[in-house]
Design a protein around this motif. Structure first.
Motif, PDB file in Angstrom:
ATOM      1  N   ASP A  82      23.820 158.619  33.674  1.00  0.00           N
ATOM      2  CA  ASP A  82      22.779 157.712  33.165  1.00  0.00           C
ATOM      3  C   ASP A  82      22.319 156.807  34.301  1.00  0.00           C
ATOM      4  O   ASP A  82      22.438 155.575  34.225  1.00  0.00           O
ATOM      5  N   SER A 118      27.435 153.649  17.086  1.00  0.00           N
ATOM      6  CA  SER A 118      28.102 154.793  17.708  1.00  0.00           C
ATOM      7  C   SER A 118      27.143 155.657  18.523  1.00  0.00           C
ATOM      8  O   SER A 118      27.574 156.348  19.455  1.00  0.00           O
ATOM      9  N   GLN A 119      25.855 155.609  18.213  1.00  0.00           N
ATOM     10  CA  GLN A 119      24.875 156.411  18.950  1.00  0.00           C
ATOM     11  C   GLN A 119      24.065 155.567  19.950  1.00  0.00           C
ATOM     12  O   GLN A 119      23.069 156.044  20.510  1.00  0.00           O
ATOM     13  N   LEU A 120      24.487 154.361  20.175  1.00  0.00           N
ATOM     14  CA  LEU A 120      23.789 153.489  21.120  1.00  0.00           C
ATOM     15  C   LEU A 120      23.800 154.108  22.517  1.00  0.00           C
ATOM     16  O   LEU A 120      24.859 154.466  23.040  1.00  0.00           O
ATOM     17  N   THR A 121      22.645 154.224  23.139  1.00  0.00           N
ATOM     18  CA  THR A 121      22.591 154.774  24.491  1.00  0.00           C
ATOM     19  C   THR A 121      22.794 153.660  25.519  1.00  0.00           C
ATOM     20  O   THR A 121      22.610 152.479  25.221  1.00  0.00           O
ATOM     21  N   LYS A 158      30.504 150.464  20.865  1.00  0.00           N
ATOM     22  CA  LYS A 158      30.315 151.728  20.152  1.00  0.00           C
ATOM     23  C   LYS A 158      31.544 152.099  19.321  1.00  0.00           C
ATOM     24  O   LYS A 158      31.424 152.669  18.234  1.00  0.00           O
ATOM     25  N   LYS A 159      32.730 151.746  19.824  1.00  0.00           N
ATOM     26  CA  LYS A 159      33.960 152.048  19.092  1.00  0.00           C
ATOM     27  C   LYS A 159      34.142 151.159  17.865  1.00  0.00           C
ATOM     28  O   LYS A 159      34.566 151.610  16.797  1.00  0.00           O
ATOM     29  N   THR A 206      30.511 151.269  13.755  1.00  0.00           N
ATOM     30  CA  THR A 206      30.005 152.622  13.516  1.00  0.00           C
ATOM     31  C   THR A 206      28.483 152.676  13.561  1.00  0.00           C
ATOM     32  O   THR A 206      27.906 153.726  13.861  1.00  0.00           O
ATOM     33  N   ASN A 207      27.814 151.566  13.270  1.00  0.00           N
ATOM     34  CA  ASN A 207      26.354 151.539  13.330  1.00  0.00           C
ATOM     35  C   ASN A 207      25.834 151.648  14.755  1.00  0.00           C
ATOM     36  O   ASN A 207      24.644 151.907  14.978  1.00  0.00           O
ATOM     37  N   GLU A 220      19.607 151.713  25.931  1.00  0.00           N
ATOM     38  CA  GLU A 220      19.403 150.744  24.857  1.00  0.00           C
ATOM     39  C   GLU A 220      20.293 149.521  25.065  1.00  0.00           C
ATOM     40  O   GLU A 220      19.860 148.385  24.847  1.00  0.00           O
ATOM     41  N   TYR A 221      21.521 149.747  25.468  1.00  0.00           N
ATOM     42  CA  TYR A 221      22.443 148.647  25.752  1.00  0.00           C
ATOM     43  C   TYR A 221      21.917 147.772  26.880  1.00  0.00           C
ATOM     44  O   TYR A 221      22.009 146.534  26.831  1.00  0.00           O
ATOM     45  N   GLU A 259      31.186 150.558  25.809  1.00  0.00           N
ATOM     46  CA  GLU A 259      31.995 151.534  25.093  1.00  0.00           C
ATOM     47  C   GLU A 259      32.741 150.904  23.921  1.00  0.00           C
ATOM     48  O   GLU A 259      32.889 151.529  22.862  1.00  0.00           O
TER      49      GLU A 259
END
Length: 358
Positions: free
Chosen positions: A311, A207-210, A200-201, A204-205, A213-214, A197
């Motif tokens: 998830d 921010s849509q990371l699932t 993602k904060k 900004t690139n 994917e992580y 988290e």
């Protein structure tokens, strides 16, 4: 703020080893595994008698990322007034003290004021070394930080560079000053989700990371990072049951254990161990403790979702990737309560002896 007394011993048998007299039970003597030499010489067994007046030990905190060490370091600084040699960005985020950090020799500096919620807790006292960078660690070694005794506690984000402060010099068997190591242990899965988290904060690139994917990307995925950090192993080095046993041995011998979900008992125990405890009846200090913990946990360490429900596949991958770290975490939690019982028993006996001598 109290001075730094705080003797330590334990029930159990006395044995002699190259570090002196320690207090270990028969079970612990039998279960020892060889730990890395640099860690063995750097850090004192937590059961060794703590005698600060002899100036041979220094409290050190490994602030392992997103595990709660930041709470402890802020309590030490803001609530107890301890002088820290730590991570510069936590004391001097704007670079106000560039001149002091470039100066020859060690000096104590006071940071600017810092707000926690609506409260101004004032500044912290810190030494002009940055334990968060290789150059800062080298500066600390150059100016013999431990034996200078300008700091009450050393805080660093990486274990092995911090251990380099306490290595023997000029053919000695052990360093002139050794570390008394504290670590806060947090559930590795919660830590990993917290890290996800925060990534993602902060970017900004991303921010849509699932979460999948992580968990699967070579850029982000982890494989039992805590044990690897303790043993100095790379992400692709082999890691098995033997390495887990070595990590457990290191923790059981060398670490004053803290637990993220038990921060108040952790801090109280550590403060008593080092003679920093001022009592829970002194309201400003206790209020400061509570405020620092609440604000930092809320702002830095909260996990916002139930990823096991939303998830599940990625969540289970993270579980598998942290399997041995979670075993070590459970081991540390159990050890914490054992240490607490031993330390409180010894301190109670010490208090009784001192009372009888009055």
């Amino acid at each position: 703020v109290p001075s730094r007394p705080g003797p330590m011993a334990s029930d159990g048998i006395k044995i002699k080893n190259k570090n002196g007299t320690s207090f270990l039970t028969d079970q612990e003597v039998g279960d020892m595994e060889a730990i890395p030499d640099n860690l063995n010489v750097a850090f004192v067994n937590w059961r060794m008698i703590y005698e600060p007046s002899k100036k041979r030990d220094m409290p050190v905190l490994w602030n392992y990322a997103m595990s709660g060490g930041t709470i402890a370091s802020h309590v030490f600084g803001f609530c107890l007034g301890r002088v820290q040699a730590g991570i510069r960005r936590e004391f001097d985020p704007t670079g106000t003290h560039d001149e002091s950090f470039a100066a020859s020799g060690l000096r104590i500096i006071k940071s600017g004021k810092q707000m926690f919620g609506n409260e101004d807790l004032g500044g912290q006292l810190f030494v002009n070394v940055d334990m968060g960078t290789p150059a800062g660690v080298m500066r600390a070694i150059q100016f013999a930080l431990p034996s200078a005794y300008v700091a009450d506690v050393v805080t660093a984000p990486v274990l092995h560079p911090m251990a380099s402060l306490f290595q023997p010099q000029q053919g000695r068997v052990k360093a002139e000053v050794q570390g008394r190591l504290m670590i806060v242990f947090r559930d590795p899965l919660h830590r990993s989700l917290n890290r996800y988290e925060e990534l993602k904060k902060l970017d900004t690139n991303l921010s849509q990371l699932t979460l999948m994917e992580y968990a699967t990307s070579p850029l982000f995925k982890e494989n039992n990072p805590l044990i690897r950090a303790i043993l100095g192993l790379g992400p692709n080095d082999p890691l098995g049951d033997q390495e887990l046993k070595v990590a457990q041995s290191f923790v059981s011998q060398k670490v004053l254990v803290g637990v993220y979900d038990e921060m108040q008992p952790t801090l109280e125990l550590w403060e008593k161990y080092f003679g920093w405890y001022v009592g829970d009846t002194i309201l400003p200090v206790q209020t400061c403790h509570d405020m620092v913990e609440e604000v930092i946990k809320t702002e830095l360490f909260e996990v916002s979702r139930n990823y096991a429900a939303t998830d599940a596949d990625a969540f289970n991958m993270l579980l598998a990737a942290n399997r041995m770290d979670r075993i070590l975490y459970d081991f540390a939690k159990t050890l914490f309560w054992k240490q607490k019982a031993v330390i409180e028993k010894v301190l109670k006996q010490k208090a009784a002896v001192e009372a009888a001598g009055r």
